[in-house]
Design a protein around this motif. Structure first.
Motif, mmCIF file in Angstrom:
data_model
loop_
_atom_site.group_PDB
_atom_site.id
_atom_site.type_symbol
_atom_site.label_atom_id
_atom_site.label_comp_id
_atom_site.label_asym_id
_atom_site.label_seq_id
_atom_site.Cartn_x
_atom_site.Cartn_y
_atom_site.Cartn_z
ATOM 1 N N MET A 176 0.852 -1.181 0.000
ATOM 2 C CA MET A 176 0.000 0.000 0.000
ATOM 3 C C MET A 176 0.888 1.231 0.000
ATOM 4 N N GLN A 177 0.647 2.102 -0.983
ATOM 5 C CA GLN A 177 1.366 3.364 -1.070
ATOM 6 C C GLN A 177 0.358 4.485 -0.846
ATOM 7 N N ALA A 178 0.448 5.116 0.318
ATOM 8 C CA ALA A 178 -0.515 6.142 0.715
ATOM 9 C C ALA A 178 0.114 7.518 0.525
ATOM 10 N N TYR A 179 -0.497 8.332 -0.332
ATOM 11 C CA TYR A 179 0.017 9.669 -0.644
ATOM 12 C C TYR A 179 -0.973 10.724 -0.161
ATOM 13 N N LEU A 198 3.516 7.283 2.854
ATOM 14 C CA LEU A 198 3.981 6.110 3.586
ATOM 15 C C LEU A 198 3.658 4.875 2.758
ATOM 16 N N ILE A 199 4.650 4.001 2.628
ATOM 17 C CA ILE A 199 4.497 2.766 1.858
ATOM 18 C C ILE A 199 4.876 1.601 2.763
ATOM 19 N N VAL A 200 4.032 0.596 2.830
ATOM 20 C CA VAL A 200 4.349 -0.621 3.571
ATOM 21 C C VAL A 200 4.188 -1.807 2.633
ATOM 22 N N ASP A 201 5.281 -2.549 2.436
ATOM 23 C CA ASP A 201 5.251 -3.781 1.653
ATOM 24 C C ASP A 201 4.945 -4.949 2.578
ATOM 25 N N THR A 202 4.075 -5.829 2.122
ATOM 26 C CA THR A 202 3.774 -7.065 2.838
ATOM 27 C C THR A 202 4.039 -8.232 1.901
ATOM 28 N N SER A 203 4.397 -9.390 2.452
ATOM 29 C CA SER A 203 4.811 -10.509 1.595
ATOM 30 C C SER A 203 4.151 -11.814 2.010
ATOM 31 N N PHE A 214 -0.099 -12.691 5.260
ATOM 32 C CA PHE A 214 0.813 -11.640 4.823
ATOM 33 C C PHE A 214 1.665 -11.153 5.989
ATOM 34 N N THR A 215 2.949 -10.938 5.713
ATOM 35 C CA THR A 215 3.907 -10.473 6.722
ATOM 36 C C THR A 215 4.424 -9.092 6.350
ATOM 37 N N LEU A 216 4.493 -8.198 7.340
ATOM 38 C CA LEU A 216 5.062 -6.869 7.106
ATOM 39 C C LEU A 216 6.548 -7.003 6.808
ATOM 40 N N ARG A 217 7.029 -6.326 5.727
ATOM 41 C CA ARG A 217 8.410 -6.507 5.298
ATOM 42 C C ARG A 217 9.199 -5.203 5.197
ATOM 43 N N THR A 218 8.670 -4.194 4.502
ATOM 44 C CA THR A 218 9.479 -3.018 4.174
ATOM 45 C C THR A 218 8.638 -1.756 4.331
ATOM 46 N N LEU A 221 -3.710 -6.114 2.119
ATOM 47 C CA LEU A 221 -2.584 -5.192 2.249
ATOM 48 C C LEU A 221 -2.906 -4.184 3.346
ATOM 49 N N SER A 222 -2.003 -3.247 3.609
ATOM 50 C CA SER A 222 -2.213 -2.266 4.675
ATOM 51 C C SER A 222 -3.252 -1.236 4.257
ATOM 52 N N ASP A 223 -3.935 -0.684 5.255
ATOM 53 C CA ASP A 223 -4.949 0.333 5.018
ATOM 54 C C ASP A 223 -4.286 1.712 4.954
ATOM 55 N N ALA A 224 -4.568 2.480 3.903
ATOM 56 C CA ALA A 224 -3.919 3.770 3.705
ATOM 57 C C ALA A 224 -4.285 4.772 4.786
ATOM 58 N N ASP A 225 -5.557 4.825 5.172
ATOM 59 C CA ASP A 225 -5.961 5.760 6.222
ATOM 60 C C ASP A 225 -5.226 5.456 7.532
#
Length: 913
Positions: free
Chosen positions: A379-382, A421-426, A457-461, A547-551
């Motif tokens: 998720m890439q939240a802008y 904020l961007i959080v990659d999950t794998s 899904f695991t939080l990675r980056t 994936l992660s929630d942007a809000d």
């Protein structure tokens, strides 16, 4: 569609010779002074109807096409509606000293399209780039280097050179002029032209005007409703101190949109311990070559919530007939929340069981199957915001019958704070198969795992970034004009202009931050969400995924930073990405208007020179530079009035465009490629080039214009430009910290641009009954653009330049109905070069077209209901890696992006009294 368009051209070419019912007065004046003259409006700006006034005794057009002006007497005909808009635009083009195309709002709050950028796509020689539910860039004759003005004054957004045209609400606009050739009195800065947006003023109207409207918008891909509203109040009145006028306008626009993309990234071989390509199966082909496999493949849903707020105001005061003071102000605010939902397959990170190749390109993979496939969602939240203010005060004085003196002070300020904020999950999929070319779109099949379960899904980056751009400018100018009653010279004009601008930019570098103690996405309350579904209308095989929630990311940033063992608060700006630029310009121009006759043919034009001195002081991280350059920009125009309806033009001008401030930054920001896919290098980087100079061009133009009636014209134009130092971004391998980096930098290259433009418009008044409301607009452009290739040598196509483009617009206006069905098409174009990898290094977009509809019905003289629809054909964008690979010299064509966009349906109403 091409065949149908050609048939329409043939039929309309026959109709163009049919006599119309009204003839244009060749002495009609332009509907308002062109903004580039930087003059105030007259006491009563001429309406579009006036510019279309017929000669006495001409028969009146039919029904709702015209209305009698009771104040003028029964012999005067006033054209109304869309006809008036087209007539006024034709008058501006016919009488301007430059080659210009215009759009005129047919009524308060109504351009022919709903945004400035969208409306400009109908102009001959103008192309647009779409994204985010709107036109994001405007290209004049294929290039983006057009200066942007507001009422003839320089305007910009952030540290850029031009203003974001989509930020200017269409409801506040009187018209837009696209100047394709220059005269010395136009502000310098446009290699390919100048776009001048004209806002309304109180003296544009006879008295009290109250207008407003609103629309509800449904977007089918996002499946959401949005809306917009606008209002305008203007009045003028006589007092003991002279005549006063005041205008206030307001616009609010909220839009929810969704863009989908499926992609193949660049291809590289799988390397062994020594760094050499593996050539044994499944990673090598029968010829003993390593096979290039895309580093990543996947897709993204871009969901945006965009909001625009704008206010404008204008005051005018005439204490005497020969003296006017004015003050104008414009405030725009843009907010955009963008949630980019990424799904990223990594076809080389699992246990690869099979690789298939293209028959024609055995060194490139077209499919991979693997087990234990490491895969990402992201998720890439802008959160983006822009605030822009422009204010001016000025005066116009006529000390004598033949003299005009004007002076003006303008202040611009723009601020752009952005964060993301961007959080990659794998997750690891038991099986994965990738078809990189399923009819031009990748097809992905993930097996053995529930993609909608966040517990998988695991939080990675983490990527934690923010930036800030600010820019302000003071500008001062004064102009003097003297006109002559007779003789060779019609007028002489000279002026001076001084600007002082400060631009600053700071940002963080996009560095991946790995997690020390990985946790499941499901273990953080409120963090998990699901993406939208049906990516690119199901073509890519990807539906919904966790994936992660942007809000949550934006509202709990410090909590997310803590999970990744980072301190609270925003990361500090990277000094290598910061620049602080001060720029001063000193300009003087002189020009003379001339006129004479040759064998009964009236000839007129403008000739002169603009001299500009530019002083740049650039500071970066421990480095600084200073540039001081002087440019003389001569120009000349000639118009020959071959008959009362036919005229021929020639024009020459030398123009320049200064580099963007960010292009001059001498430093480079680097980022590790990380696990989300590489480029065959350890790092990527981007930076500027302090050695860049201004883009210079010598421009040669000619046009032949045939005006049969106020709304019927047939025009042709040709142009040729030689361009020095044209700025394009190129990527090249550079050493960094003992490894390699693919670094993108702007570079100045030389090139040429040449082409032809054809345009035709007509209402078919001669047809019987209801058919007399039919009309058409057709225009087409042919462009060839070439520049030197600074990386590989030789020549290449200029980026974004389509060889062919055209508009075909069917119009109906009668019985209170005003309707337009508009088809816009452009041929393929080069989107980027030197992308890296083993596939072709050039990115080429396929031809694309869009069909839009607009229908208005006047239920009373004071109220109109509206319906608009865009993207009726539900267009699909494709681009490809196409051409030669710079390292191997092998030609190939393989897919890159597939994109789909919203269709929109708008219902609204306007009122005016």
């Amino acid at each position: 569609m091409k065949r149908h368009a050609l048939a329409a051209v043939s039929a309309l070419a026959i109709a163009v010779a049919t006599p119309a019912l009204a003839q244009q007065d060749p002495n009609a004046s332009v509907a308002g002074a062109p903004g580039a003259t930087q003059l105030t409006t007259p006491a009563r700006q001429q309406s579009p109807a006036d510019s279309a006034a017929p000669v006495p005794g001409a028969a009146a057009p039919l029904d709702s096409q015209v209305a009698a002006d009771p104040a003028a007497g029964s012999n005067e005909i006033i054209v109304t509606g869309l006809r008036a808009s087209l007539s006024s635009a034709a008058t501006i083009k016919r009488q301007a000293p430059q080659i210009v195309d215009s759009i005129v709002a047919e009524d308060i709050g109504k351009l022919p399209d709903n945004t400035v950028s969208d409306a400009l796509q109908r102009v001959t020689g103008v192309q647009i780039i779409r994204g985010g539910g709107e036109a994001t860039a405007v290209l004049v004759r294929g290039l983006p280097n057009a200066a942007t003005l507001l009422n003839g004054r320089e305007a910009f957004t952030g540290a850029a050179r031009g203003i974001a045209l989509q930020d200017i609400p269409a409801e506040l606009i009187a018209g837009v002029d696209v100047y394709k050739t220059a005269t010395p009195d136009i502000v310098e800065g446009g290699v390919v032209g100048v776009i001048d947006v004209r806002l309304r003023r109180p003296f544009d109207f006879n008295g009290l005007q109250i207008a407003g409207g609103g629309r509800a918008v449904y977007s089918d891909q996002s499946k959401k409703w949005s809306g917009l509203a606008n209002a305008l109040v203007s009045d003028r009145w006589q007092t003991g101190l002279g005549e006063f006028g005041a205008l206030a306008g307001f616009s609010f626009n909220r839009r929810i949109y969704r863009d989908d993309t499926a992609f193949d990234f660049i291809s590289n071989c799988v390397t062994g311990p020594t760094g050499a390509c593996l050539t044994t199966p499944p990673f090598g082909n029968s010829a003993g070559q390593g096979i290039g496999i895309p580093d990543t493949v996947g897709g993204l849903y871009t969901v945006g919530q965009r909001q625009r707020l704008a206010f404008n105001g204008s005051l005018q005061w005439k204490p005497a007939d020969n003296l006017e003071f004015y003050a104008d102000g414009l405030y725009t605010q843009y907010k955009n929340r963008i949630d980019t939902n990424f799904f990223v397959g990594l076809p080389k990170t699992g246990v690869v069981t099979n690789v298939t190749t293209y028959d024609a390109y055995p060194a490139l993979a077209n499919g991979v199957t693997e087990t234990n496939a490491y895969t990402l969602s992201s998720m890439q939240a802008y959160q983006n915001k822009t605030t822009t203010i422009q204010g001016d005060v000025g005066a116009k004085w006529n000390p004598g019958e033949h003299d005009v003196i004007t002076a003006e002070i303008v202040y611009n300020h723009s601020k752009l704070p952005n964060r993301n904020l961007i959080v990659d999950t794998s997750f690891n999929a038991p099986t994965a198969s990738y078809n990189f070319d399923n009819n031009g779109t990748p097809l992905i099949n993930i097996g053995g795992v529930d993609l909608t379960n966040p517990a998988n899904f695991t939080l990675r980056t983490l990527f934690d970034n923010h930036s800030l751009e600010t820019s302000r400018q003071w500008a001062y100018r004064a102009d003097v004009t003297h006109s002559f009653d007779g003789g060779l010279l019609s007028n002489f004009k000279f002026g001076v202009r001084y600007t002082d601008r400060r631009a600053e930019s700071q940002a963080t570098v996009s560095t991946p931050i790995g997690i020390t103690n990985p946790v499941l996405l499901s273990s953080v309350d409120g963090l998990a969400t699901l993406s939208p579904g049906d990516l690119v209308q199901g073509r890519a095989g990807i539906d919904r995924f966790a994936l992660s929630d942007a809000d949550y990311l934006l509202s709990h940033a410090d909590q997310i930073r803590g999970i990744f063992s980072q301190p609270a608060g925003d990361r500090p700006f990277d000094p290598n990405l910061a620049f602080f630029d001060s720029e001063k310009t000193y300009a003087f121009y002189g020009q003379a208007g001339y006129r004479f006759d040759i064998g009964g043919i009236a000839v007129d034009g403008v000739a002169g020179v603009r001299v500009v001195n530019t002083v740049e002081d650039l500071e970066g991280n421990g480095v600084s530079s200073r540039e001081n350059y002087l440019n003389a920009l001569p120009s000349a125009t000639l118009r020959a009035k071959l008959t009362g309806k036919l005229q021929f033009r020639l024009a020459y001008a030398k123009t320049l465009t200064r580099p963007n401030f960010s292009d001059l930054n001498p430093l480079v920001g680097y980022a590790s490629n990380g696990v989300t896919g590489g480029t065959g290098t350890a790092y990527t980087g981007s930076g500027g080039n302090p050695g860049l100079g201004p883009i210079k061009a010598d421009n040669y133009d000619a046009s032949l214009e045939w005006y049969l009636t106020p709304t019927t014209s047939l025009t042709a134009a040709g142009f040729y430009k030689t361009i020095k130092g044209y700025i394009q971004v190129y990527s090249a391998i550079e050493p960094y910290q003992g490894q390699t980096a693919l670094v993108s930098r702007p570079r100045g290259v030389d090139g040429t641009l040449k082409g032809l433009e054809l345009a035709y418009q007509q209402f078919f008044d001669f047809l019987p009954g209801p058919l007399s409301g039919l009309g058409a607009q057709l225009n087409g452009t042919y462009i060839i653009g070439r520049n030197d290739d600074p990386i590989n040598g030789g020549k290449q196509r200029l980026v974004n330049v389509s060889k062919y483009s055209y508009n075909a617009v069917a119009i109906y206006e009668k019985y209170g109905v005003s309707a337009r069905l508009a088809w816009n098409w452009r041929s393929s174009f080069a989107a980027a070069y030197n992308s890296g990898g083993l596939q072709a290094g050039s990115v080429v977009a396929r031809p694309t077209g869009q069909l839009d509809l607009s229908v208005n019905y006047a239920i009373t003289p004071f109220a109109t209901i509206t319906f608009d629809a865009t993207n009726l054909t539900d267009r699909v964008y494709h681009d490809e890696f196409k051409g030669l690979n710079s390292a191997t010299g092998v030609y190939s064509t393989t897919p890159r992006d597939t994109r789909t966009y919203d269709r929109t349906f708008e219902f609204g109403a306007r009122f005016k009294f």
